[in-house]
Design a protein around this motif. Structure first.
Motif, mmCIF file in Angstrom:
data_model
loop_
_atom_site.group_PDB
_atom_site.id
_atom_site.type_symbol
_atom_site.label_atom_id
_atom_site.label_comp_id
_atom_site.label_asym_id
_atom_site.label_seq_id
_atom_site.Cartn_x
_atom_site.Cartn_y
_atom_site.Cartn_z
ATOM 1 N N LYS A 377 0.862 -1.291 -0.105
ATOM 2 C CA LYS A 377 0.219 0.125 0.058
ATOM 3 C C LYS A 377 0.903 1.248 -0.015
ATOM 4 O O LYS A 377 0.543 2.121 -0.693
ATOM 5 N N THR A 399 -7.537 8.456 1.163
ATOM 6 C CA THR A 399 -7.996 7.073 0.624
ATOM 7 C C THR A 399 -6.847 6.226 1.428
ATOM 8 O O THR A 399 -7.355 5.177 1.960
ATOM 9 N N GLU A 403 -7.984 3.293 4.034
ATOM 10 C CA GLU A 403 -7.723 1.829 3.793
ATOM 11 C C GLU A 403 -6.826 1.242 5.046
ATOM 12 O O GLU A 403 -6.795 0.117 5.285
ATOM 13 N N GLU A 407 -8.891 -1.082 7.621
ATOM 14 C CA GLU A 407 -8.824 -2.819 7.682
ATOM 15 C C GLU A 407 -8.455 -2.990 9.047
ATOM 16 O O GLU A 407 -8.735 -4.079 9.577
#
Length: 519
Positions: A377, A399, A403, A407
């Motif tokens: 990522k 974003t 994310e 998670e």
């Protein structure tokens, strides 16, 4: 009142003694019987009697073998031997095995009553002695603590004649004379006691315990209270000691996990000789007075009013790292950072560097806390950010944060549910935040924040609460001793258990046992 176990393979003998002896008059409220040595050991392990009357001529396990094992299980057990042997050598063998008395069969109830009465009187005497010794030890510990606090307060107040005595206190706490020193103070937040139901003394006891474990027990310094009852820390600094600021940040994280608001921690100047310690103390008092209405801050030096953009951005990035557990807080801080760059930066390249610095530190903080790899990522973020115009970086960062943290958040409830389950089933063991965090492969700071956020209370408070609730259940059982209860809820020091229990319930364990037992 005491309990007695009668061991004899002759039914009429053991039941006759149990039925005919005036136990209540002798101070005995519970009597058990056993027909063999094996059954006797089961009774002893289950009920822990204080007095045992045993025959020695039994099948399989005889009385001598039983006595030997009983001495190993409980050396304080009062043992009375019942036998038909009228042999001096035999009597000597019993005496060598810690037998308190000896009766020849057939026995009379009056003789049994006299011997049991003597053992009860001896048990009362031993109990009184232990109580006096415990009280004496508590008094000595309290006197020593008051002596140390008085010496330190007087020395910090300017009494230089106490330097030698104070040096002795420091050396006892693993201080090295070549190391520097720094003082700190902990000021509780005004509304930080909600979950403790206003029981300030219990909160104070908990804070003292945390400070002892983190500071003194690890050889990092000394903690005490001054004449105003302010909790003070003297931190040792040098290559062999952890950084003082890091130590205080760890301490603040743990304290914050226990209460609804963080305690304010204030830091004095560093000094390089014990003779200069009062200088650190004076600088600390000035900052404490000036910042008395602020909390959740660790202070070192006064800030210049003209704060550079990099400094303000670094502060926001640091706050993001501290709140890495909380997605909404991180997003709010990220928006502040973005707005700061938009309002004050006149250099696009500088803004991009600060933004990238923030994303990198956020990623590093997340991986440190989670001990997981989200490298793909982050690499994707690096590649895309190089190709984006400045105005597109805002959504890209948002974003990435959502994310990355979102998670992890899905697994938070499971982690704390399992942690609470582990605590509930291991209350008799040595439970600590660091051990629990290690079991779930999390850092102490992250686990503490996660537990507080998910469970609604700090981990240390939860452990204490569950131990006290289990202790209340155990104390309702008849004939159970306070020492047994303390051990079953993880306290090796029965005095500390009793103090914590009284702070929690308002009465001592013994008083609670009598009160609940009567009901």
């Amino acid at each position: 009142m005491y309990s007695v176990l009668i061991v004899d393979d002759e039914r009429f003998m053991r039941e006759g003694i149990a039925r005919l002896t005036p136990w209540e008059e002798l101070g005995v409220d519970h009597v058990e019987t056993a027909a063999s040595g094996e059954e006797a050991l089961e009774r002893i392990r289950e009920h822990m009697p204080q007095i045992v009357l045993t025959d020695v001529e039994m099948e399989r396990m005889n009385g001598i073998q039983l006595i030997s094992i009983m001495n190993q299980i409980n050396p304080d057990l009062r043992i009375i031997v019942l036998t038909g042997h009228d042999d001096f050598a035999y009597v000597q063998e019993c005496c060598r095995m810690n037998v308190q008395d000896y009766l020849l069969k057939p026995v009379e109830i009056e003789a049994i009553s006299d011997i049991v009465k003597k053992q009860v009187e001896k048990l009362d005497q031993l109990s009184d002695e232990r109580r006096r010794n415990r009280k004496k030890i508590r008094v000595e510990i309290m006197k020593e603590r008051i002596r140390k606090e008085t010496l330190l307060c007087r020395y910090l107040g300017g009494d230089e004649t106490l330097l030698s005595d104070v040096r002795g206190i420091f050396l006892e706490n693993d201080w090295r004379e070549e190391s520097s020193l720094r003082m700190a103070a902990i000021a509780p937040a005004l509304s930080a006691v909600d979950e403790w139901d206003g029981r300030g003394e219990l909160r104070e006891l908990s804070v003292n315990s945390v400070c002892y474990e983190m500071i003194e027990n690890q050889g990092r310094g000394i903690h005490f209270r001054d004449e105003n009852h302010t909790l003070l820390l003297i931190l040792f600094e040098g290559e062999q000691y952890p950084d003082a600021r890091e130590t205080l940040e760890q301490l603040q994280t743990i304290l914050q996990s226990e209460y609804n608001e963080a305690d304010g921690i204030y830091l004095g100047d560093e000094v390089f000789r014990l003779q200069e310690l009062s200088l650190s103390y004076r600088s600390l008092l000035k900052r404490l007075k000036r910042q008395k209405n602020r909390v959740s801050v660790i202070l070192a030096d006064d800030r210049n009013e003209q704060i550079p953009l990099e400094t303000r951005a670094s502060y926001l990035i640091h706050e993001i790292e501290k709140n890495i557990l909380q997605l909404n807080s991180v997003l709010e801080l990220y928006e502040e950072l973005w707005q700061l760059l938009a309002d004050y930066s006149t250099d696009a390249e500088q803004s991009r560097k600060i933004w990238m610095h923030g994303m990198t530190d956020l990623y590093m903080a997340w991986t440190t806390e989670h001990k997981e790899d989200a490298g793909k990522k982050f690499m994707d973020l690096l590649v895309i950010s190089r190709q984006c115009r400045w105005e597109k970086l805002h959504d890209l960062g948002k974003t990435f944060i959502t994310e990355l943290i979102g998670e992890a958040k899905e697994n938070n409830d499971d982690v704390i549910t399992n942690a609470k389950r582990y605590i509930d089933t291991h209350l008799d063991e040595n439970l600590s935040v660091s051990n629990l965090a290690g079991q779930f492969y999390l850092s102490v700071a992250y686990f503490s924040k996660l537990f507080k956020k998910t469970a609604g209370v700090g981990c240390n408070y939860y452990i204490m609460h569950q131990r006290m609730e289990k202790a209340k259940i155990l104390l309702r059982k008849p004939r159970i001793r306070v020492t047994e209860v303390a051990e079953q809820v993880g306290y090796q020091d029965v005095n500390y258990f009793s103090l914590t229990f009284k702070k929690y319930t308002g009465i001592s364990p013994a008083e609670y046992s009598m009160q609940e037992g009567a009901e």
